[in-house]
Write an enzyme that holds these catalytic residues in place. Structure first.
Site, short mmCIF file in Angstrom:
data_model
loop_
_atom_site.label_atom_id
_atom_site.label_comp_id
_atom_site.label_asym_id
_atom_site.label_seq_id
_atom_site.Cartn_x
_atom_site.Cartn_y
_atom_site.Cartn_z
N ASP A 301 -0.36 0.63 -4.71
CA ASP A 301 -0.84 -0.73 -4.60
C ASP A 301 0.29 -1.64 -5.06
O ASP A 301 1.27 -1.19 -5.65
CB ASP A 301 -2.13 -0.95 -5.43
CG ASP A 301 -2.89 -2.16 -4.91
OD1 ASP A 301 -2.32 -2.93 -4.10
OD2 ASP A 301 -4.05 -2.35 -5.29
C1 BGC Z 1 -4.41 -5.36 -3.56
C2 BGC Z 1 -4.43 -4.47 -2.35
C3 BGC Z 1 -3.66 -5.10 -1.23
C4 BGC Z 1 -2.25 -5.37 -1.70
C5 BGC Z 1 -1.38 -5.97 -0.62
C6 BGC Z 1 -3.00 -5.79 -3.91
O1 BGC Z 1 -2.99 -6.77 -4.89
O2 BGC Z 1 -5.00 -4.68 -4.65
O3 BGC Z 1 -5.75 -4.21 -1.98
O4 BGC Z 1 -3.68 -4.28 -0.11
O5 BGC Z 1 -2.30 -6.27 -2.78
O6 BGC Z 1 -1.75 -7.25 -0.30
#
Ligand code: BGC
Length: 770
Positions: A301
């Site tokens: 993530d």
């Molecule tokens: C979120 C993810 C997301 C990623 C990219 C993160 O802060 O937890 O779910 O896919 O950002 O945008």
């Protein structure tokens, strides 16, 4: 499809290479190569053999979009670094670069300027649509319509791929029981059985039957794992769950996604058993890759590799990189950990090169499967971008699932549906006249103010309805700031709303949360109507009791007062681009609501986490024979244990009756099936759709089982007076559970079954499994 000719040397080298891939596989210096017989695996092996360590690590590096790619080359700072890294082949994927021109421009750097010309994957959070937004996922899940959910994901993939993207960071398959957590809006609710079916449907929708088609994209089941159990509902907080919950509640939707051939997973910000998920090799290696045989790749993530050090589980970014890579996190989203440290870690003997080969190989495999080596620009077609995005068909489908997502929570004296003429209707509420909020959280390609507002929708039925704002809710455009949490405190509009409500036949009050009040980073410690909305509701109620409350929200709200006093309540979530049309169709009876909740609504926040599939406890009720007022049983002294609206709950403009429950056997063997039949009758005066639900309770087990578990459902439409026999089936695959080692077990004993229209279904029987 318009194909861009590939005349460039790097790609030519690779193209020639693929044709002789079979001959080269034996010379590979990787552990994975010797037995590869799959043609794509052979190509991957051949390519890996050509790559330097730096280039292989590069595949594991993902950057966020960095500059106007169609503009001048960046000359300084971070953008320059990213640009140069793509040129060097040190980047495997980009996120948040979108639009055919931009994607093509960035892809061109990789394909034309890097040594091997390996194309990039372009990812983004296509959570509930790209430009044409469908309802938020929690709302969609309330449709209990797996076909419509799959179609919605398919449509999202069609629009996303037409803008150059080939990877979505969806579906979010996190089970959650905590309405305080803002990201419940992204999931399918609290139930692992239903959540698994939705997970698989969404994966099928995004990836389609043929990943190499130009309108299918990689799906990404996230967040692996346990993120939905963030303690106290506070986003990014620690997670403390037991193994039984992990295996029986959290993991099943991930397993279902893997079984549906999901190509990528995203790990999560939380820790599990004291180990950040990104550094957790039990999850990523032992379980996912070894036991489940997942052959795609895991992306971290955002920044979560760097966060391993912040958790205190690594000394610094270098050690975090080492731990994440060894634990099986294949791609680093924006931590810069891999690109900065992995090469040195390998050279210093701290990370085996086989770890790099495996990770890079998994990523390259996905690129082959997408067909990017045949045509790196296959998603870059302006004609498709212009004709497919925001098309009439997209909007029709978004409207269809928006209508299906609406849940009727209460309808005393048939206040609903409204009459199409002859009723003097007043609409109140900031959210009623809002074209932005219905789009909800996560709206990558849609423009602000593009939803059909509820007021607009209703005016199509009755141009004479009047409107009062009442109180302002929030600053409507605050996507990334805390500003949206600051509710207006100016009560001056209440009086005008109250005056206008006097004498009206019906007052429709659209209240709840703004679209950005739920979502990532939007945890709340209060589930009441935000701001002055409760005050407004009570003030209007004092002068006119004929209120239809239309809720807009991304999570369950605690609306006990409204449930007691307001005659009609409609749960209308954040329904996307077509929100107003969908709500109006329900309010005026052109669509009979048939949605059912997938997340329990608490009576008050103190009950949270609250969910239907709880454990019995040793003291579920007062002890037999004990005085009624004995306190020593599991309960609250100030509120009932039950939720306000349970999982599976939802009304219709008609009524349904269940009877004639029958079982094919009273006793079955381990390898047998049992059939459960029930008669469902539409006992009302209009056609309607019901979600008939089957729950089981495993009475005695080695590890305690929930009081009820959903194990089947059927969505059925019936004309007034019509009956049908519904058949459910249970067998080993639904009667077992996971032990604390994650092994699936089926134990003999008595199973109770319950059939009905929600998780409180009371038509019951039982059978024995020998
Ligand atoms: C979120 C993810 C997301 C990623 C990219 C993160 O802060 O937890 O779910 O896919 O950002 O945008």
């Amino acid at each position: 499809m318009k194909k861009t000719p590939i005349s460039l040397l790097p790609v030519l080298v690779l193209t020639i290479l693929w044709s002789c891939a079979g001959n080269r596989s034996n010379s590979m210096n990787t552990t994975a190569t010797a037995t590869n017989t799959d043609p794509i695996d052979k190509k991957v092996d051949s390519l890996l053999a050509l790559m330097t360590l730096e280039e292989k690590v590069g595949q594991m590096n993902q950057y966020n979009g960095f500059f106007d790619a169609t503009g001048p080359t960046p000359q300084e700072g971070n953008s320059k670094t990213k640009y140069e890294h793509i040129q060097k082949g040190w980047v495997g994927s980009m996120l948040n670069v979108r639009g055919v021109d931009e994607v093509r421009a960035v892809q061109k750097i990789a394909v034309e300027q890097s040594r091997l010309g390996i194309p990039l994957i372009f990812g983004s959070d296509i959570i509930h649509g790209y430009k044409t937004l469908a309802p938020i996922p929690l709302a969609e899940s309330a449709s209990w319509d797996l076909e419509a959910i799959e179609k919605s994901a398919r449509n999202a993939a069609i629009e996303a791929s037409a803008t150059g993207l080939n990877w979505t960071f969806a579906p979010n398959v996190d089970i959650s029981r905590d309405a305080r957590w803002g990201r419940v809006m992204e999931g399918a609710g609290e139930d692992p059985y239903y959540g698994s079916l939705v997970a698989a449907a969404r994966v099928r929708g995004f990836q389609g039957d043929d990943l190499s088609a130009h309108n299918t994209i990689l799906a990404c089941a996230k967040h692996f794992a346990g993120y939905g159990f963030s303690e106290a509902g506070r986003d990014y907080n620690t997670v403390d769950i037991n193994r039984s919950t992990l295996h029986n509640v959290v993991l099943p939707p991930f397993k279902a996604a893997v079984d549906a051939n999901v190509k990528t997973l995203m790990n999560s910000f939380n820790e599990l058993d004291g180990i950040p998920a990104t550094a957790n090799s039990y999850l990523q290696r032992e379980l996912l890759k070894e036991k489940w045989g997942f052959d795609g790749f895991v992306v971290s993530d955002w920044g979560s590799i760097g966060e391993i050090a912040i958790w205190g589980a690594a000394e610094n970014l270098r050690e975090a990189a080492k731990k994440a890579a060894i634990a099986g996190s294949d791609m680093d989203m924006e931590s810069y950990a891999y690109v900065e440290h992995l090469v040195a870690l390998v050279k210093d003997g701290e990370v085996p090169e086989s770890v790099i080969d495996e990770a890079a190989g998994r990523i390259l495999k996905a690129k082959f499967e997408l067909g990017l080596f045949d045509d790196p620009y296959k998603y870059c077609d302006e004609t498709r971008e212009i004709t497919l995005i925001g098309s009439e068909q997209q909007n029709q489908d978004a409207l269809d699932i928006a209508k299906k997502s609406i849940v009727l929570l209460k309808n005393q004296n048939n206040l609903l549906p409204l009459k199409k003429s002859g009723q003097d209707v007043l609409v109140i509420g900031d959210l009623a006249d809002d074209k932005n909020s219905p789009l909800g959280s996560w709206r990558i390609g849609s423009d602000n103010e593009t939803a059909v507002s509820i007021l607009e929708g209703m005016k199509q039925y009755d141009a004479n309805i009047s409107y009062q704002q009442g109180v302002r809710l929030t600053d409507a455009n605050a996507e990334f700031t805390l500003e949206v949490q600051v509710n207006e405190t100016d009560p001056s509009g209440i009086d005008a709303a109250v005056q206008a409500a006097k004498g009206k036949d019906v007052v429709v009050m659209v209240l709840g949360e703004h679209g950005f009040q739920s979502g990532e980073g939007r945890s709340r410690t209060d589930l009441d109507l935000p701001g002055l909305q409760q005050e407004l509701l009570e003030a209007v109620y004092a002068v006119n009791k004929n209120i239809v409350l239309v809720l807009n929200n991304g999570r369950p709200l605690a609306i006990s007062w409204a449930d007691e006093n307001i005659p009609a309540i409609v749960e209308a979530w954040h329904l996307g681009t077509q929100a107003g049309n969908a709500v109006a169709a329900v309010l005026y009876g052109d669509h009979n609501p048939g949605g059912k909740l997938t997340l329990s609504f608490p009576r008050n926040i103190g009950q949270v986490p609250i969910y239907y599939n709880y454990k019995m406890t040793g003291r579920p009720t007062n002890l037999p024979g004990a005085p009624d007022d004995l306190v020593f049983w599991s309960h609250y002294s100030d509120v009932e244990n039950t939720p306000l609206y349970p999982f599976g709950y939802g009304l219709s403009y008609t009524t349904f009756d269940y009877d004639q429950l029958s079982l094919s056997n009273q006793e079955i063997g381990m390898n047998d099936k049992i059939e459960i039949q029930v008669r469902l009758t539409n006992t009302g005066e209009v056609a309607g759709t019901e979600v008939a639900q089957l729950y089981i309770r495993d009475k005695v087990a080695s590890i305690t089982r929930p009081v009820r578990e959903l194990k089947g459902f059927k969505k059925v439409s019936l004309a007034p007076g019509e009956s049908t026999i519904i058949t459910f089936e249970l067998d080993q695959s639904t009667l077992g559970y996971y032990n604390n080692d994650g092994e699936y077990m089926v134990e003999p004993g008595t199973f109770e079954i319950f059939v009905g229209g929600d998780s409180y279904a009371d038509l019951t029987s039982s059978f024995r499994l020998k």
